[in-house]
Design an enzyme around this catalytic site. Structure first.
Site, short mmCIF file in Angstrom:
data_model
loop_
_atom_site.label_atom_id
_atom_site.label_comp_id
_atom_site.label_asym_id
_atom_site.label_seq_id
_atom_site.Cartn_x
_atom_site.Cartn_y
_atom_site.Cartn_z
N CYS A 242 -9.96 -10.49 -1.86
CA CYS A 242 -10.73 -9.78 -0.94
C CYS A 242 -12.40 -10.25 -1.14
CB CYS A 242 -10.70 -8.40 -0.83
SG CYS A 242 -11.79 -7.52 0.42
N CYS B 29 -15.77 -3.92 -4.15
CA CYS B 29 -15.41 -2.42 -4.30
C CYS B 29 -15.24 -2.31 -5.83
CB CYS B 29 -14.51 -1.98 -3.56
SG CYS B 29 -14.69 -2.39 -1.69
N CYS C 193 -11.48 -1.58 -7.08
CA CYS C 193 -10.16 -2.13 -6.44
C CYS C 193 -9.60 -3.38 -7.14
CB CYS C 193 -10.68 -2.54 -4.94
SG CYS C 193 -9.33 -3.18 -3.87
N CYS D 166 0.22 3.13 10.88
CA CYS D 166 -1.00 3.22 10.30
C CYS D 166 -1.36 1.73 9.60
CB CYS D 166 -0.92 4.51 9.01
SG CYS D 166 -2.75 4.51 8.39
N CYS E 75 -7.38 8.30 9.79
CA CYS E 75 -6.89 8.56 8.27
C CYS E 75 -8.26 8.27 7.35
CB CYS E 75 -5.88 7.97 7.85
SG CYS E 75 -5.40 8.00 6.20
N ARG F 7 -3.76 14.39 2.11
CA ARG F 7 -2.79 13.65 1.26
C ARG F 7 -3.21 13.55 -0.25
NH1 ARG F 7 -2.36 8.79 4.01
NH2 ARG F 7 -1.13 10.05 5.59
#
Ligand code: SAM
Ligand code: DTB
Ligand code: SF4
Length: 347
Positions: A72, A76, A79, A147, A207, A279
């Site tokens: 990616c 971040c 991550c 999702c 979400c 969650r």
């Protein structure tokens, strides 16, 4: 019906008529005051609100699959899938539709209600989005809720996913607006809010949650909860992740979070977003059964189920089943479309 299944809602107590009305004007001081309550008082408030709308013994289970792993371009800090970190996650291509459907069938047979597909993209390219739409259509045809989390979306991309039948889009705020710049530089907080607005406008359920344990202070934790609770509509699902500290990422050595403090965040999410599914997301692998139990008591009513999150481990299904059995808790009862068809054919 944005939360729960009809089976779970049928067991919601009659007190639902008096349920607190969701608010969207929380101040940081109010959220901080919640986080600082004596623990018994905080838990009492969270349980009281939880019981107004949910069966307190029920937990929804979602299974995750990384459909496009690693490489990616974003930075971040938490991550393992960022190409900028030396953490051993190799870049892979987007999975073939039939392989994704095989995994979805396996998740469905293990009892998952929702199948969440994640891609390590800044935002999806048009031809990749078409492939993801085929995945969504196939997974939905199995009777699973769908999702996806694909990075930033514009309005047109959101509507394309809606037309494919997508139920939920995951896009997290991650932390407070003030702390955000310490964690990510390649997209802004406003970019995230814009994606969330595009998803909402398309009519897809949202979400959206964040991560605890990235070196933020209590005011940032309150700021994250406030930002989530003050969205124009509360996210239908709110994943609260405990940072998974992956070697090679800039946050590998972040200080561990006090489990009681983590439970407090769950409780604050429950109180401020009374209709949302909260969650207990990443980080359960390193949590004791007792800490997870406190999270359920604080109002968490959803988990990721299955031995992997995206690239990191999650508790074995047998461990989760044993824990839920010990607690006398049950998973949401979902009738998948293929079962429904069989039932209709026989009667
Ligand atoms: N690339 C897309 C994006 O960022 O929107 C989707 C995938 S991304 C992995 C989805 C979410 O996973 C992130 O927003 C973050 O909240 C969470 N996440 C990623 N790495 C994590 C970690 N090490 N610990 C806890 N949560 C993590
Ligand atoms: C969310 O809030 N947590 C999930 C899901 N949404 C996509 C992802 C957790 C990822 C944990 C690190 C990993 O396994 O790579
Ligand atoms: Fe990329 Fe998403 Fe990981 Fe950020 S969180 S590096 S955008 S996969």
């Amino acid at each position: 019906m944005p939360y729960g299944t009809s089976a779970s809602l049928s067991s919601v107590p009659a007190s639902v008529a008096n349920a607190v009305t969701p608010r969207h004007n929380w101040t940081r001081e109010e959220v901080s005051a919640l986080l600082e309550l004596p623990f018994p008082e905080l838990m009492f408030q969270a349980q009281s609100i939880h019981r107004q709308r949910f069966d307190p013994s029920e937990v929804q289970i979602s299974t995750l699959l990384s459909i496009k792993t690693g490489g990616c371009p974003e930075d971040c800090s938490y991550c393992p899938q960022s190409a900028r970190h030396e953490d051993g996650v190799k870049a892979e291509r987007l999975m073939a539709v039939e392989n994704v459907l095989k995994e979805a069938r396996r998740a469905r047979d293990a009892g998952a209600a929702r199948f969440c597909m994640g891609a390590a993209w800044r935002s999806p390219k048009d031809h990749d989005l078409e492939t993801v739409c085929k995945m969504v259509e196939g997974v939905k045809a199995m009777g699973l809720e769908t999702c996806v989390t694909l990075g930033m979306l514009n309005g047109q991309q959101s509507r394309r996913l809606r037309d494919a039948g997508l139920d939920y889009y995951n896009h997290n705020l991650d932390t407070s607006p003030e702390y955000y710049g310490e964690i990510i530089s390649t997209r802004t907080y406003q970019d995230r809010l814009d994606t969330l607005a595009n998803v909402r406008d398309a009519g897809i359920n949202v979400c959206c949650g964040g991560i605890i344990g990235m070196g933020e202070d209590e005011s940032d934790r309150a700021g994250l909860i406030m930002a989530l609770a003050n969205l124009p509509k509360h996210p239908e699902s709110v994943p609260i992740n405990l940072l998974v500290r992956v070697a090679g990422t800039p946050l590998a050595e972040a200080e561990a979070v006090d489990p009681i403090d983590f439970v407090r965040i769950i409780a604050a999410a429950r109180i401020t977003m009374p209709e949302s599914r909260v969650r207990l997301a990443a980080g359960r692998e390193n949590m004791t059964d007792e800490a997870q139990t406190l999270c359920f008591l604080a109002g968490a009513n959803s988990i990721f189920y299955g031995e992997r999150l995206l690239t990191t481990p999650n508790p074995a299904a047998t461990r989760d089943r044993q824990l839920l059995d010990r607690l006398g808790m049950h998973t949401s009862i979902v009738q998948h479309s293929e079962e429904k068809q069989e039932a209709e054919a026989c009667c």
